[in-house]
Design a protein around this motif. Structure first.
Motif, PDB file in Angstrom:
ATOM      1  N   TYR A   5     -32.559 -26.317  -0.627  1.00 18.00           N
ATOM      2  CA  TYR A   5     -31.899 -25.668   0.500  1.00 18.00           C
ATOM      3  C   TYR A   5     -30.872 -26.631   1.082  1.00 18.00           C
ATOM      4  O   TYR A   5     -31.224 -27.673   1.633  1.00 18.00           O
ATOM      5  CB  TYR A   5     -32.925 -25.267   1.562  1.00 18.00           C
ATOM      6  N   LYS A   6     -29.598 -26.305   0.918  1.00 16.99           N
ATOM      7  CA  LYS A   6     -28.507 -27.181   1.351  1.00 16.99           C
ATOM      8  C   LYS A   6     -28.725 -28.572   0.758  1.00 16.99           C
ATOM      9  O   LYS A   6     -28.829 -28.730  -0.447  1.00 16.99           O
ATOM     10  CB  LYS A   6     -28.401 -27.177   2.871  1.00 16.99           C
TER      11      LYS A   6
ATOM     12  N   TRP B 182     -35.380 -27.399   7.566  1.00 18.84           N
ATOM     13  CA  TRP B 182     -34.907 -26.963   6.242  1.00 18.84           C
ATOM     14  C   TRP B 182     -36.011 -26.351   5.377  1.00 18.84           C
ATOM     15  O   TRP B 182     -35.746 -25.826   4.306  1.00 18.84           O
ATOM     16  CB  TRP B 182     -34.237 -28.131   5.519  1.00 18.84           C
TER      17      TRP B 182
END
Length: 533
Positions: free
Chosen positions: A430-431, A495
């Motif tokens: 995630y990112k 996150w």
């Protein structure tokens, strides 16, 4: 032992490997020592066999295999649910010098064809159930030329197993095949296939002998209850180790809660072989109070990491439970890389390096060897490492120093205890952050309304992947998606939150060894919801 300079950790050495190099002969010698002690008990039917009877039947069948033409170099397949004939046949094949392969009785048609085409068994042994389901398919492949069914066959082209086992052979005069030190494939198993179709893994007689040499978990006086299919690595290796130690094993083919608990009570079971989903179910079961479970002293868990909260709840539910031990391994390492036992365990870890293994943890990107408390890919080599895959080049699986790349993220502490984080391929990106699905699954399982769960990454054009959960509710629960999203958000970093949402399902797809089939969950994410960044 740890090499502080090079970051390599060594398990103990195996020094006593017999020169005949036949694991069938080796285990037969161990089994004979059990004599009149019960070896195997079918928990569903109460069928029993003693160690003495087991040894005699193995010899009878091994002799008959030679008589019908089974020889060194032949591959003999067994496709059956757990039953006494399964193990008798497997050990007899080892003794004959041939190679055995186990074909999962739960396979669908495509999986069945795929695995048979990998190993190409010349002879096949089927249970009555798999005969009904698979015989015509197997016959049409024109790979196996000789079929035997456990029990009595009504087909004139298929041999009755009874005919192979009824002829008495003097066990003191029977001589299993002697390989005279030659390394020979004993067993072909199949990788679990969590990310694709299974690969054929070749394990040698030496591999199996060394796996059987590992120290026992605890006293051999405690009865064992196991659900693990013998066609998979966890099931067959743990069973072989227990038989070598002359322990009594109660086995079942499927989980039925009342029958499982009844077996514990009836047979005074002291050890439960279990995968994490089973321990989760037991920790949340409402039926435990109806049975006497005071005989259970130890649970041994493998297949996936077990959350500490689940361990704590299980200990509350079983009054005399002393230890929940974990192990970590894979088919390619003949079952075991690390393991706990009653004299060496640390809560939350998967134990220390097992004998015959050499291990290092490396940075996933740079391949630099890491030290204690640094997460990286665990790599292994040594006496317990497999012979190779059938028909597959190994260059991408090994590093330049001859270590097998497991694909698992792990770290070890200052005392050499290992902790598994997750699979490299299963980490959600995630990112700029990485999310371990097992961490979110463990968090969700703390919620009383969650019976089972699987977490995967939902593809997203902006963030890469969004953590997404598939949840099985506990019966009667009315929990909502928002409640679970908020519950996770209160316990994890930003996150790691469930930005991909929660989907409620009836069951989580798993392999026979309890590993979540994340590819199946990913495939079900046909239409992603709107991005929740």
């Amino acid at each position: 032992m740890r090499d502080e300079k090079n970051g390599i950790i060594y398990g103990g050495k195996i020094t006593s490997v017999p020169t005949h190099m036949n694991c069938g002969r080796h285990f037969l010698e161990c089994i004979r020592k059990g004599k009149s002690k019960l070896a195997l008990i079918d928990g569903a039917t109460d069928e029993k066999i003693t160690y003495g009877e087991l040894a005699q039947r193995i010899v009878n069948v091994a002799s008959s295999l030679t008589r019908i033409g089974v020889k060194k170099g032949d591959v003999v397949g067994i496709c059956s649910e757990n039953r006494i004939e399964f193990l008798v046949t497997a050990f007899a094949i080892f003794c004959s010098g041939a190679t055995v392969t186990f074909i999962n009785s739960a396979y669908n048609k495509n999986e069945l064809i795929h695995t048979v085409k990998i190993s190409k068994p010349k002879f096949l042994f089927l249970s009555p159930n798999t005969y009904k389901s698979f015989y015509e398919i197997l016959k049409s492949l024109n790979i196996a030329k000789d079929f035997t069914v456990f029990g009595i066959s009504k087909n004139k082209d298929v041999r009755s197993f009874r005919d192979l086992s009824k002829k008495y052979i003097d066990i003191n005069k029977y001589q299993p095949y002697d390989f005279n030190g030659e390394v020979q494939t004993a067993l072909i198993l199949y990788s679990s296939g969590t990310t694709g179709l299974p690969k054929g893994v070749k394990l040698t007689h030496r591999n199996l002998i060394i796996a059987g040499h590992q120290p026992p978990l605890c006293s051999n006086e405690l009865n064992i209850l196991s659900l693990a299919p013998w066609c998979n690595t966890v099931g067959i290796i743990l069973t072989m180790k227990a038989l070598k130690e002359n322990q009594s094993i109660v086995y079942l083919n499927k989980f039925q809660e009342d029958l499982y608990l009844h077996c514990i009570q009836k047979y005074k079971v002291g050890i439960l072989y279990a995968v994490p989903p089973l321990i989760v179910m037991l920790a949340k079961s409402r039926m435990l109070q109806n049975y006497d479970l005071s005989s259970v002293e130890l649970m041994y868990c493998g297949g996936a990491p077990l959350d500490l909260a689940v361990m704590g709840e299980a200990k509350k539910r079983f009054p005399r439970l002393k230890h929940i031990l974990q192990g970590y391994g894979m088919t390619e390492t003949t079952g075991g890389i690390t393991e706990e036992n009653v004299s060496a365990n640390r809560e939350g870890s998967v134990g220390t390096i097992m004998d015959g293994n050499i291990v290092k943890v490396v940075d996933v990107e740079t391949r630099k060897v890491l030290g204690p408390n640094q997460e990286g890919e665990i790599c292994v080599k040594g006496d317990i490492l497999f012979e190779g895959y059938i028909g597959k080049d190994m260059k991408d699986d090994m590093d330049e120093d001859g270590f097998y790349k497991t694909g698992d993220i792990s770290y070890y502490d200052e005392d050499g205890y290992f902790y598994i984080v997750d699979r490299i391929k299963e980490l959600i990106k995630y990112k700029a952050g990485q999310v371990a699905p097992s961490e979110l699954e463990a968090t969700l399982l703390q919620h009383p309304a969650v019976k089972d769960v699987g977490v995967v990454g939902l593809p997203d054009p902006l963030a890469g992947e969004l953590p997404s959960a598939f949840v099985v509710k506990t019966p009667g629960s009315k929990v909502t998606e928002k409640e679970l999203i908020d519950f996770v958000a209160s316990k994890v970093s930003s996150w790691k939150q469930l930005r991909g949402g929660v989907r409620f399902v009836n069951e989580i797809p798993k392999t026979a060894s309890g590993k979540i089939l994340r590819r199946v969950l990913r495939d079900s994410l046909i239409k992603p919801p709107a991005s929740k960044l």
